[in-house]
Motif scaffolding. Structure first.
Motif, PDB file in Angstrom:
ATOM      1  N   ALA A  53      12.576   9.067   6.258  1.00  0.00           N
ATOM      2  CA  ALA A  53      12.504   9.044   4.795  1.00  0.00           C
ATOM      3  C   ALA A  53      13.317  10.208   4.233  1.00  0.00           C
ATOM      4  O   ALA A  53      13.011  11.368   4.502  1.00  0.00           O
ATOM      5  N   HIS A  54      14.355   9.870   3.457  1.00  0.00           N
ATOM      6  CA  HIS A  54      15.163  10.886   2.787  1.00  0.00           C
ATOM      7  C   HIS A  54      14.372  11.449   1.607  1.00  0.00           C
ATOM      8  O   HIS A  54      13.741  10.707   0.867  1.00  0.00           O
ATOM      9  N   ASN A  59       7.942  12.017  -4.306  1.00  0.00           N
ATOM     10  CA  ASN A  59       7.165  10.791  -4.407  1.00  0.00           C
ATOM     11  C   ASN A  59       6.172  10.920  -5.557  1.00  0.00           C
ATOM     12  O   ASN A  59       5.950  12.009  -6.073  1.00  0.00           O
ATOM     13  N   TYR A  60       5.598   9.804  -5.945  1.00  0.00           N
ATOM     14  CA  TYR A  60       4.699   9.790  -7.100  1.00  0.00           C
ATOM     15  C   TYR A  60       3.263  10.162  -6.754  1.00  0.00           C
ATOM     16  O   TYR A  60       2.461  10.349  -7.649  1.00  0.00           O
ATOM     17  N   GLU A  61       2.926  10.250  -5.477  1.00  0.00           N
ATOM     18  CA  GLU A  61       1.549  10.567  -5.097  1.00  0.00           C
ATOM     19  C   GLU A  61       1.311  12.060  -4.923  1.00  0.00           C
ATOM     20  O   GLU A  61       0.248  12.550  -5.272  1.00  0.00           O
ATOM     21  N   ASP A  62       2.280  12.794  -4.345  1.00  0.00           N
ATOM     22  CA  ASP A  62       2.079  14.225  -4.088  1.00  0.00           C
ATOM     23  C   ASP A  62       2.318  15.076  -5.331  1.00  0.00           C
ATOM     24  O   ASP A  62       1.705  16.138  -5.480  1.00  0.00           O
ATOM     25  N   SER A  63       3.229  14.681  -6.194  1.00  0.00           N
ATOM     26  CA  SER A  63       3.558  15.444  -7.406  1.00  0.00           C
ATOM     27  C   SER A  63       4.086  14.512  -8.478  1.00  0.00           C
ATOM     28  O   SER A  63       4.277  13.327  -8.243  1.00  0.00           O
ATOM     29  N   SER A  71       7.868   6.152  -2.846  1.00  0.00           N
ATOM     30  CA  SER A  71       6.734   5.776  -3.688  1.00  0.00           C
ATOM     31  C   SER A  71       5.408   6.286  -3.139  1.00  0.00           C
ATOM     32  O   SER A  71       4.421   6.342  -3.865  1.00  0.00           O
ATOM     33  N   GLU A  72       5.374   6.672  -1.861  1.00  0.00           N
ATOM     34  CA  GLU A  72       4.128   7.095  -1.237  1.00  0.00           C
ATOM     35  C   GLU A  72       4.142   8.572  -0.892  1.00  0.00           C
ATOM     36  O   GLU A  72       5.198   9.165  -0.684  1.00  0.00           O
ATOM     37  N   SER A  73       2.952   9.153  -0.765  1.00  0.00           N
ATOM     38  CA  SER A  73       2.821  10.549  -0.361  1.00  0.00           C
ATOM     39  C   SER A  73       3.366  10.731   1.053  1.00  0.00           C
ATOM     40  O   SER A  73       3.521   9.755   1.807  1.00  0.00           O
ATOM     41  N   VAL A  74       3.638  11.970   1.424  1.00  0.00           N
ATOM     42  CA  VAL A  74       4.123  12.259   2.782  1.00  0.00           C
ATOM     43  C   VAL A  74       3.110  11.730   3.798  1.00  0.00           C
ATOM     44  O   VAL A  74       3.489  11.095   4.788  1.00  0.00           O
ATOM     45  N   ARG A  75       1.820  11.947   3.570  1.00  0.00           N
ATOM     46  CA  ARG A  75       0.798  11.470   4.514  1.00  0.00           C
ATOM     47  C   ARG A  75       0.825   9.946   4.624  1.00  0.00           C
ATOM     48  O   ARG A  75       0.758   9.387   5.718  1.00  0.00           O
TER      49      ARG A  75
END
Length: 195
Positions: A53-54, A59-63, A71-75
């Motif tokens: 993932a570049h 993303n919209y979940e972490d910050s 679109s998803e958090s790193v986790r």
């Protein structure tokens, strides 16, 4: 050696003056080692295909990014099969001006933060609130690996910080090994410590 008190394995083979690569694996039990070896056999890391993932941190979940690459958090990316994360690191020097103009929402300490550009220009565009630190993102990787000891995650740092600024923020991850002549993928997953 470990970062944040959690044992880890890593490999750093600089690709260029501004890119560092870390291969991170957890301390694994014998069952996890057997599963990793059964899955990957004797293939070296450079022989194993994996999803990356570049700008994984945008993303919209972490910050709160105004324009995100993911679109998803790193986790969630890790949980869904991403095994290579690209992170852009910049040094942020605490700024009283930013703290005041943001009405107290941008009063973070000086540290290495994740930003696709300068970490001071436009909140939501070149950095987010709350700021994302390298330390917190690496903790996410370590937590994932603790729960999935047979996995290996490669972290590509596009860094705009000096080695001294990066300093202890990568301690426990930085060891030197060549992917093309180094250990197999299963060995990375099975090592309990630095390689």
């Amino acid at each position: 050696m470990s970062l944040l008190g959690i044992p880890a394995l890593a490999s750093a083979a600089p690709l260029s003056a501004s890119t560092r690569t870390f291969v991170v694996a957890s301390n694994a039990n014998d069952t996890a080692v057997a599963r990793a070896r059964a899955r990957w056999g004797d293939r070296r890391l450079d022989e194993v295909p994996f999803l990356g993932a570049h700008n994984a941190f945008t993303n919209y979940e972490d910050s709160r990014w105004s324009s995100a690459a993911q679109s998803e958090s790193v986790r969630h990316q890790l949980d869904n099969g991403v095994r290579a994360l690209s992170l852009d690191t910049h040094w942020y020097e605490r700024s009283t001006w930013l703290c005041v103009v943001s009405f107290g929402s941008d009063c973070h300490p000086s540290d290495v933060h994740l930003c696709p550009g300068e970490c001071k220009t436009f909140a939501g565009v070149t950095y987010t609130l709350p700021r994302q630190s390298l330390r917190s993102s690496m903790q996410t990787v370590v937590d994932f690996l603790a729960a999935n000891p047979q996995e290996v995650v490669t972290v590509f740092l596009e860094d705009y910080v000096s080695a001294q600024q990066l300093g202890n923020r990568s301690a426990g991850y930085a060891a030197s090994t060549s992917c093309s002549s180094g250990p197999t993928h299963g060995t990375y997953a099975g090592r309990g410590g630095r390689g």
